[in-house]
Each structure stands twice: as C-alpha cells, then as structure tokens.
Scaffold this motif. Sequence first.
Motif, short mmCIF file in Angstrom:
data_model
loop_
_atom_site.label_atom_id
_atom_site.label_comp_id
_atom_site.label_asym_id
_atom_site.label_seq_id
_atom_site.Cartn_x
_atom_site.Cartn_y
_atom_site.Cartn_z
N LEU A 1 -15.02 32.60 28.47
CA LEU A 1 -15.52 33.43 27.94
C LEU A 1 -16.32 33.82 28.60
O LEU A 1 -16.90 35.53 28.33
N ILE A 2 -16.86 34.33 29.68
CA ILE A 2 -16.96 34.92 30.90
C ILE A 2 -16.35 35.65 31.63
O ILE A 2 -15.32 35.19 32.29
N ARG A 3 -16.00 36.72 31.08
CA ARG A 3 -15.28 37.39 31.51
C ARG A 3 -15.46 38.23 33.18
O ARG A 3 -17.24 37.86 33.88
N GLY A 4 -14.71 38.42 33.93
CA GLY A 4 -14.72 38.81 35.10
C GLY A 4 -15.06 39.99 36.26
O GLY A 4 -15.66 40.68 36.86
N ASP A 5 -15.04 41.03 34.48
CA ASP A 5 -16.04 42.64 35.26
C ASP A 5 -16.75 42.21 34.57
O ASP A 5 -18.22 43.31 34.86
N TRP A 6 -17.58 40.90 33.82
CA TRP A 6 -19.15 40.76 33.90
C TRP A 6 -19.81 40.22 35.11
O TRP A 6 -20.78 40.46 35.19
N GLY B 1 -10.95 27.14 33.03
CA GLY B 1 -13.35 26.77 32.73
C GLY B 1 -13.59 28.28 31.64
O GLY B 1 -12.75 28.65 31.25
N ASP B 2 -14.78 28.23 31.28
CA ASP B 2 -15.17 29.05 31.27
C ASP B 2 -15.23 30.69 31.36
O ASP B 2 -15.58 31.88 30.89
N VAL B 3 -14.72 30.76 32.71
CA VAL B 3 -14.93 31.76 33.10
C VAL B 3 -12.94 32.43 33.33
O VAL B 3 -12.33 31.55 33.86
N GLU B 4 -13.24 33.74 33.48
CA GLU B 4 -12.14 34.03 33.88
C GLU B 4 -11.77 34.95 35.82
O GLU B 4 -12.33 35.01 35.81
N ARG C 1 -28.44 38.22 22.86
CA ARG C 1 -27.70 39.62 22.27
C ARG C 1 -27.66 39.98 24.10
O ARG C 1 -27.47 39.84 24.63
N ASP C 2 -26.45 41.22 23.92
CA ASP C 2 -26.24 41.16 24.67
C ASP C 2 -25.65 40.54 25.96
O ASP C 2 -25.77 40.63 27.25
N LEU C 3 -25.02 39.74 25.80
CA LEU C 3 -24.68 38.21 26.88
C LEU C 3 -23.46 38.26 28.27
O LEU C 3 -24.32 38.52 29.30
N ALA C 4 -23.05 39.96 28.01
CA ALA C 4 -22.24 40.55 29.03
C ALA C 4 -23.45 41.39 30.50
O ALA C 4 -23.18 40.98 31.02
N GLU C 5 -23.68 42.46 29.20
CA GLU C 5 -25.28 42.48 30.04
C GLU C 5 -25.97 41.72 30.23
O GLU C 5 -26.56 42.44 32.21
N VAL C 6 -26.77 40.96 30.50
CA VAL C 6 -27.12 39.54 30.74
C VAL C 6 -26.58 39.00 32.19
O VAL C 6 -26.98 38.64 33.17
N VAL C 7 -25.46 38.43 31.84
CA VAL C 7 -24.31 37.88 33.09
C VAL C 7 -24.36 38.69 34.42
O VAL C 7 -24.33 38.34 35.48
N ALA D 1 -16.95 38.22 42.94
CA ALA D 1 -18.30 36.88 43.65
C ALA D 1 -18.30 36.31 45.00
O ALA D 1 -16.67 36.89 45.36
N SER D 2 -19.09 36.69 45.48
CA SER D 2 -18.73 35.33 46.64
C SER D 2 -18.72 34.18 46.82
O SER D 2 -17.91 33.99 48.11
#
Length: 280
Positions: free
Chosen positions: A215-220, A238-241, A194-200, A249-250
């Motif tokens: 699936l993984i958005r940049g603003d997450w 990939g799986d990330v935007e 639940r709430d994947l974005a908040e966990v990421v 990211a660093s």
Amino acid sequence: MTARILDGTATAQALLDETAERAAKLTEQLGRKPCLVTVLVGEDPASVTYVKMKGNRARKYGLESRRIVLPETSTTAEVVAQVEALAADNTVDGILVQHPVPSQVDEPAVFEAIGAAKDVDGVTMASFAAMGLGRPGFQSCTPGGIIRLLDAYEVPLAGQHAVVVGRSPILGKPVGLLLLERNATVTYCHSKTRDLAEVVKTADIVVAAVGKPELIRGDWIKEGAVVVDGGYNPGNVGDVEYAAAAERASWITPVPGGVGPMTIATLLAQTVDAAAARVG
C-alpha cells in the motif's frame, strides 16, 4: 541512497539469548521454569501454526509452554472462566489468548480476564493505559518489538515525525503511543485519511501496519526516512513497496526478517519479566 537493514532476526536472537540466561536464573529461584500458557479457541489453521511456533520457541529458550485448546463453539463465559483460572494459577506467569477468537466470543472481555500481571502480550486496558501514560507494564508485543529494534540500531526517535499507517488496537494505536512516549511527533493515518501519500512524504519514520500488500509506495518515502514494515501478506510481501522504498530510506525492515522475529522475542522476554516480578 540505499537503505541499511533493520535486521529483526539478529536483534531478536540477541534478545532471546539474553532471555534464556534470565530464564535459567529464575528457574533456580522459582524451582520451576517461567511459564507461558497459550489459549486457543477453535482450530483456525494459521492460529494453530502460530501457537505451535510460539510454544516451540518458548521451550527452546528455557520457558515452560502450555497450550489450552477450547472448542470453536465456546461461549464468552466459558473462555473467560478458563482464563480466570489461569490468572489465579501461581504456576503460570504469562497468558496469551490467540487472536482472533470466534465471532460469538467477546474478545475484549476475555483479554480483561488475563489481568495486568500476566498480560505478557500487552492486550488489556491496563497495559494500553501503561503504554499511553509511560507507566510500568507490558507492551503490546509487536509495537514493543519495533521500539526494541529501533533502539538496537540507535535510531533517534525524539523530535522525529513518525507517521503510523493503521490504527489497530494491537499494532497501530500502541506503536504510536510508544513513539509519542519517546518524544516523537506522531501522526496516525487510516482508511479515512485524505491524501495519504502527501502525509507519508512528511515522515521521518514510517510505520506501516495495515495488512495491505505494498500500500505504501516507494516514491512516497522521504529521502533518509526510516521505514518499519509491520505488515505480512501472502508471498512474503509487506505493506511497503520494498525495493523502491529501500532506494530512498536510510533504514528499512525486510519482510520477512524484520518486525516478525521481534514480536515473539518480546513475548518471551516479557514472560520472563512477569516471572521475575513474582520473585520480587
């Protein structure tokens, strides 16, 4: 912030060069080249391509590569018998059973026939236990390659919160175990989270391993987080935007050129490890 690149192509090349040097020395000691055998059941086009690529890379860096192709209609017993014969062959150092196998074949049973000593792809229960318990053994190649890549860039793991998105037995689960062994705090996410974005958003390290484009958005992504994209989807996505994530990211892995090259390099390195173990 603009992320720095975790260059899997360059890091894999350094590992391959080192592997070639070790293979040459072992060839002198063994009187033969370290040998990797790939077992392919059926003629799935993607699998055929992967097997051919792995074979070419093995030969280029001083290993012997053999390929065994079994019919699409093979039974579990037939595939297991072939793998058991290879496990008993003293001229074979590593065995890779190309995934996936046809639906009528019990894939875990085939994997277990490899035996821990030749499981250079890290797919047996013994290898999985070794990763979880921090014992000597072969690592699953993509997770092992990810850890090698992070180490090459001296990315700190101890004390970091790592979020692994995906729980497959060949990537998600084992990479989490390897991170835990390096003293990261690991959270697994999956289709029921639940709430994947908040966990990421809480992650210092994000490992994406779901096989779903962007699936993984940049603003997450938390500012300064490390992003490892283990996905590869049509169109080199990939799986990330990627573009949006790279602004926050660093460190980040590109697709292609990030995790992928490390997988094959780790496979060949572990095959040479298996050959070295035979020398003692």
